[in-house]
Design an enzyme around this catalytic site. Structure first.
Site, PDB file in Angstrom:
ATOM      1  N   ARG A  78     -10.436  -0.601  14.754  1.00 34.98           N
ATOM      2  CA  ARG A  78     -10.072   0.057  13.598  1.00 34.98           C
ATOM      3  C   ARG A  78     -11.027  -0.136  12.231  1.00 34.98           C
ATOM      4  NH1 ARG A  78      -3.940   0.569  10.746  1.00 34.98           N
ATOM      5  NH2 ARG A  78      -4.838  -1.426  10.160  1.00 34.98           N
ATOM      6  N   TYR A 130      16.378  29.322   8.953  1.00 30.51           N
ATOM      7  CA  TYR A 130      15.359  30.181   9.559  1.00 30.51           C
ATOM      8  C   TYR A 130      15.362  30.192  10.877  1.00 30.51           C
ATOM      9  CZ  TYR A 130      12.887  29.964   5.267  1.00 30.51           C
ATOM     10  OH  TYR A 130      12.089  30.362   3.710  1.00 30.51           O
ATOM     11  N   MET A 143      11.872  24.207   3.440  1.00 33.41           N
ATOM     12  CA  MET A 143      10.906  23.374   2.696  1.00 33.41           C
ATOM     13  C   MET A 143      11.691  22.705   1.536  1.00 33.41           C
ATOM     14  SD  MET A 143       7.727  24.492   0.049  1.00 33.41           S
ATOM     15  CE  MET A 143       6.846  25.455   1.375  1.00 33.41           C
ATOM     16  N   LYS A 196       0.977  -1.231  -0.096  1.00 34.93           N
ATOM     17  CA  LYS A 196      -0.127  -0.020  -0.160  1.00 34.93           C
ATOM     18  C   LYS A 196       0.802   1.269   0.123  1.00 34.93           C
ATOM     19  CE  LYS A 196      -0.368  -0.645   5.085  1.00 34.93           C
ATOM     20  NZ  LYS A 196      -1.084  -1.318   5.956  1.00 34.93           N
TER      21      LYS A 196
HETATM   22  C1  LIG Z   1      -0.137  -2.322   6.497  1.00 34.21           C
HETATM   23  C2  LIG Z   1      -0.811  -3.594   7.124  1.00 34.21           C
HETATM   24  C3  LIG Z   1       0.233  -4.659   7.134  1.00 34.21           C
HETATM   25  C4  LIG Z   1       1.703  -4.534   7.085  1.00 34.21           C
HETATM   26  O1  LIG Z   1       2.039  -4.085   8.285  1.00 34.21           O
HETATM   27  P1  LIG Z   1       3.807  -3.700   8.469  1.00 34.21           P
HETATM   28  O2  LIG Z   1       3.580  -3.329  10.281  1.00 34.21           O
HETATM   29  O3  LIG Z   1       4.285  -2.524   7.521  1.00 34.21           O
HETATM   30  O4  LIG Z   1       4.123  -5.154   8.385  1.00 34.21           O
HETATM   31  C5  LIG Z   1      -0.554  -5.840   7.503  1.00 34.21           C
HETATM   32  N1  LIG Z   1      -1.612  -6.021   7.575  1.00 34.21           N
HETATM   33  C6  LIG Z   1      -2.437  -4.830   7.318  1.00 34.21           C
HETATM   34  C7  LIG Z   1      -3.985  -5.200   7.629  1.00 34.21           C
HETATM   35  C8  LIG Z   1      -2.136  -3.742   7.361  1.00 34.21           C
HETATM   36  O5  LIG Z   1      -2.873  -2.617   7.272  1.00 34.21           O
END
Ligand SMILES: *Cc1c(COP(=O)(O)O)cnc(C)c1O
Length: 342
Positions: free
Chosen positions: A126, A243, A291, A35
């Site tokens: 969640r 800055y 930036m 992702k």
């Molecule tokens: C992002 C995610 C993972 C991967 O988790 P990591 O901690 O990056 O290994 C696995 N399962 C779900 C449901 C996730 O959202």
């Protein structure tokens, strides 16, 4: 035209990290969370490389994100962690992870008999069907492939929450007997055999993050940002830089201004504490990150404009120095890098 900002991505290191998980996963199948565009490193390239290693399951968030990653390699499956949403086309070759009774009903009606996964929430609160509400008849008529859950505290090996979530999930798996079950990402995969079930979904560890103390020193760095030095100057003791004049020279100092800033994910948390390698020497950031620019104390190197500085970006160390999470350090890198795949 060449970019003054590069991200080197070590695909052999990525592959070695995946094999590390795969070698320890026993009978569980080792997938990959890709992702957020492969945690910022380019989902298409990551998927292609891991498919060569034998990875078959690729986890992303939405149908849109999966489409952007391009077609899956032969024999591979894309999973949508956020499930099947209004407007998603059920003819897309995606296995959705259905997260609620509503999504299950929607899927049943839109794609009867088509393969799907289901996510159960075992205490993280969640995403997923709550473990208290979950009943086996929710799955009636579904072509369920994998039943999933997700750990809230897998990077805290001593947290009692890990065992609680595992026990809740094992109870549901026992009752439902799905073709496959999966509970763990990178951290959970390191908690031991009991946490691995039939499949694991590692992300962070593949990209060189340390998800659990057991993985420290075992996983190779994958992402290395580097930026061009645009200007070099000498300042006298007592002069400030950047800055808000947050840094002051205590002795005559040579400073280099480097083509990277917080818009490139090099956040202000690295002000006066981040480090870069210049001519092989560790050099410290002087003052606030801007930036698009960062000022670095280059000591007695004879670095010149046009030379490059490589960020010290080993994720566990960089996280400790900056207070940012290893995940944020990867996914925040921004769009201005020229990616170079090794
Ligand atoms: C992002 C995610 C993972 C991967 O988790 P990591 O901690 O990056 O290994 C696995 N399962 C779900 C449901 C996730 O959202």
């Amino acid at each position: 035209m060449t970019s003054p900002l590069r991200l080197s991505i070590d695909l052999p290191a990525l592959a070695a990290n995946w094999r590390w998980f795969d070698a320890r996963s026993g009978a569980a199948e080792t997938g990959a969370a890709v992702k957020a565009d492969g945690y910022g490193l380019g989902a298409a390239a990551v998927i292609a490389r891991l498919a060569e290693e034998g990875c078959r399951d690729f986890y992303m968030t939405t149908y849109d994100e999966i489409a952007a990653a391009g077609p899956m390699p032969p024999g591979c499956t894309a999973y949508a962690l956020h499930g099947f949403r209004q407007g998603d086309d059920p003819r897309t070759p995606v296995v959705p992870m259905l997260n609620s009774a509503q999504q299950i009903a929607h899927w049943r009606q839109a794609a009867p008999g088509q393969a799907c996964d289901v996510m159960v929430d075992t205490g993280m609160n969640r995403l997923g069907i709550g473990w208290r509400e979950f009943t086996a008849d929710l799955l009636d008529g579904l072509n369920l492939r994998t039943l999933h859950s997700h750990l809230a505290c897998s990077d805290e090996p001593d947290s009692p929450m890990n065992a609680e979530q595992r026990a809740r999930f094992a109870g549901i798996v026992e009752a439902v007997r799905p073709a496959r079950a999966a509970l763990s990402g990178s951290g959970g995969a390191c908690l031991g055999e009991a946490y691995r079930f039939g499949a694991i979904r590692p992300g962070l560890g593949l990209y060189g993050g340390v998800p659990h103390p057991a993985a420290a020193g075992q996983l190779a760095s994958v992402a290395a940002p580097a930026a061009e030095i645009l200007q070099v100057r000498s300042v006298a003791a007592g002069e400030s830089a950047g800055y808000n004049a947050c840094w002051t020279a205590t002795h005559p100092t040579r400073l280099a201004t480097v083509n990277i800033g917080y818009a490139d994910g090099y956040l202000r948390a690295f002000s006066s504490c981040g480090e870069m390698l210049v001519q092989g020497r560790r050099c410290r950031v002087a003052g606030r990150i801007s930036m698009d620019l960062t000022i670095v104390d280059i000591g007695d190197t004879d670095a010149r404009p046009g030379d490059w500085a490589t960020l010290v970006y080993s994720l566990a160390d960089a996280a400790r120095i900056s207070g940012l999470s290893q995940y944020e350090l990867l996914t925040g890198l921004g769009r201005r890098y020229q990616r170079r795949y090794l």
